[in-house]
Write a protein that holds these residues in place. Structure first.
Motif, mmCIF file in Angstrom:
data_model
loop_
_atom_site.group_PDB
_atom_site.id
_atom_site.type_symbol
_atom_site.label_atom_id
_atom_site.label_comp_id
_atom_site.label_asym_id
_atom_site.label_seq_id
_atom_site.Cartn_x
_atom_site.Cartn_y
_atom_site.Cartn_z
ATOM 1 N N MET A 132 0.809 -1.178 0.000
ATOM 2 C CA MET A 132 0.000 0.000 0.000
ATOM 3 C C MET A 132 0.864 1.258 0.000
ATOM 4 O O MET A 132 0.528 2.222 -0.658
ATOM 5 C CB MET A 132 -0.935 -0.022 1.220
ATOM 6 N N GLY A 133 1.953 1.222 0.732
ATOM 7 C CA GLY A 133 2.842 2.375 0.783
ATOM 8 C C GLY A 133 3.397 2.746 -0.581
ATOM 9 O O GLY A 133 3.466 3.923 -0.933
ATOM 10 N N LEU A 134 3.759 1.743 -1.363
ATOM 11 C CA LEU A 134 4.293 2.024 -2.704
ATOM 12 C C LEU A 134 3.200 2.549 -3.637
ATOM 13 O O LEU A 134 3.466 3.411 -4.473
ATOM 14 C CB LEU A 134 4.956 0.785 -3.290
ATOM 15 N N ARG A 135 1.984 2.046 -3.470
ATOM 16 C CA ARG A 135 0.867 2.572 -4.265
ATOM 17 C C ARG A 135 0.588 4.021 -3.894
ATOM 18 O O ARG A 135 0.317 4.859 -4.753
ATOM 19 C CB ARG A 135 -0.388 1.719 -4.049
ATOM 20 N N LEU A 136 0.684 4.336 -2.612
ATOM 21 C CA LEU A 136 0.492 5.714 -2.165
ATOM 22 C C LEU A 136 1.608 6.603 -2.696
ATOM 23 O O LEU A 136 1.358 7.736 -3.129
ATOM 24 C CB LEU A 136 0.426 5.779 -0.638
ATOM 25 N N ARG A 158 13.426 7.801 -5.080
ATOM 26 C CA ARG A 158 13.474 6.546 -5.856
ATOM 27 C C ARG A 158 14.349 5.511 -5.156
ATOM 28 O O ARG A 158 13.987 4.343 -5.061
ATOM 29 C CB ARG A 158 14.012 6.812 -7.264
ATOM 30 N N ALA A 159 15.487 5.933 -4.650
ATOM 31 C CA ALA A 159 16.419 5.006 -4.011
ATOM 32 C C ALA A 159 15.889 4.466 -2.683
ATOM 33 O O ALA A 159 16.240 3.358 -2.284
ATOM 34 C CB ALA A 159 17.765 5.692 -3.780
ATOM 35 N N ARG A 160 15.043 5.256 -2.015
ATOM 36 C CA ARG A 160 14.562 4.861 -0.687
ATOM 37 C C ARG A 160 13.073 4.537 -0.667
ATOM 38 O O ARG A 160 12.445 4.520 0.384
ATOM 39 C CB ARG A 160 14.864 5.988 0.296
ATOM 40 N N ALA A 161 12.505 4.238 -1.824
ATOM 41 C CA ALA A 161 11.064 4.007 -1.937
ATOM 42 C C ALA A 161 10.570 2.858 -1.067
ATOM 43 O O ALA A 161 9.414 2.838 -0.671
ATOM 44 C CB ALA A 161 10.682 3.762 -3.393
#
Length: 80
Positions: A1-5, A31-34
Protein backbone atom coordinates in the motif's frame (compact mmCIF):
# COMPACT_ATOMS: atom_id res chain seq x y z
CA UNK A 1 0.00 0.00 0.00
CA UNK A 2 2.84 2.38 0.78
CA UNK A 3 4.29 2.02 -2.70
CA UNK A 4 0.87 2.57 -4.27
CA UNK A 5 0.49 5.71 -2.16
CA UNK A 6 3.94 6.86 -3.23
CA UNK A 7 2.95 6.43 -6.88
CA UNK A 8 -0.21 8.46 -6.22
CA UNK A 9 1.73 11.29 -4.56
CA UNK A 10 4.46 11.56 -7.18
CA UNK A 11 1.90 11.46 -10.00
CA UNK A 12 0.34 14.63 -8.56
CA UNK A 13 2.58 17.64 -9.24
CA UNK A 14 1.36 19.57 -6.18
CA UNK A 15 1.57 16.67 -3.73
CA UNK A 16 4.87 15.40 -5.05
CA UNK A 17 6.59 18.76 -4.94
CA UNK A 18 5.21 19.54 -1.46
CA UNK A 19 6.39 16.17 -0.14
CA UNK A 20 9.88 16.63 -1.55
CA UNK A 21 10.08 20.21 -0.24
CA UNK A 22 8.94 19.22 3.25
CA UNK A 23 11.24 16.21 3.54
CA UNK A 24 14.27 17.67 1.81
CA UNK A 25 14.51 14.54 -0.32
CA UNK A 26 15.36 14.79 -3.99
CA UNK A 27 13.51 12.76 -6.60
CA UNK A 28 16.58 10.50 -6.84
CA UNK A 29 16.63 10.04 -3.05
CA UNK A 30 12.97 9.11 -3.10
CA UNK A 31 13.47 6.55 -5.86
CA UNK A 32 16.42 5.01 -4.01
CA UNK A 33 14.56 4.86 -0.69
CA UNK A 34 11.06 4.01 -1.94
CA UNK A 35 11.00 0.79 0.09
CA UNK A 36 12.36 2.39 3.29
CA UNK A 37 9.71 2.03 6.04
CA UNK A 38 10.71 5.40 7.48
CA UNK A 39 10.16 7.15 4.17
CA UNK A 40 6.84 5.39 3.68
CA UNK A 41 5.75 6.31 7.21
CA UNK A 42 6.68 9.94 6.53
CA UNK A 43 4.76 9.81 3.27
CA UNK A 44 1.63 8.51 4.99
CA UNK A 45 1.99 11.10 7.75
CA UNK A 46 2.29 13.80 5.09
CA UNK A 47 -0.86 12.64 3.28
CA UNK A 48 -2.80 12.18 6.53
CA UNK A 49 -1.93 15.67 7.75
CA UNK A 50 -4.34 17.23 5.28
CA UNK A 51 -7.81 15.68 5.20
CA UNK A 52 -8.44 16.56 1.56
CA UNK A 53 -5.19 14.83 0.54
CA UNK A 54 -6.02 11.78 2.66
CA UNK A 55 -9.53 11.44 1.24
CA UNK A 56 -8.30 11.90 -2.33
CA UNK A 57 -5.57 9.29 -1.83
CA UNK A 58 -7.98 6.85 -0.22
CA UNK A 59 -10.40 7.28 -3.12
CA UNK A 60 -7.62 6.82 -5.68
CA UNK A 61 -6.38 3.66 -3.96
CA UNK A 62 -9.87 2.32 -3.20
CA UNK A 63 -9.08 2.26 0.52
CA UNK A 64 -10.63 3.75 3.62
CA UNK A 65 -8.72 6.74 5.01
CA UNK A 66 -8.42 4.87 8.32
CA UNK A 67 -6.59 2.05 6.53
CA UNK A 68 -3.95 4.47 5.29
CA UNK A 69 -3.53 6.03 8.73
CA UNK A 70 -3.27 2.59 10.39
CA UNK A 71 -0.57 1.57 7.90
CA UNK A 72 1.39 4.70 8.77
CA UNK A 73 1.09 3.93 12.46
CA UNK A 74 2.33 0.38 11.87
CA UNK A 75 5.29 1.58 9.79
CA UNK A 76 6.21 4.16 12.41
CA UNK A 77 6.27 1.50 15.11
CA UNK A 78 2.98 2.57 16.64
CA UNK A 79 4.13 6.04 17.60
CA UNK A 80 1.48 8.69 17.09
Amino acid sequence: MGLRLLAHVVADDDLGSRFLALTGLSADDLRARADDPGVLAALIEFVAARESDLVAAADALALRPQTIVAAGDALAGGRA
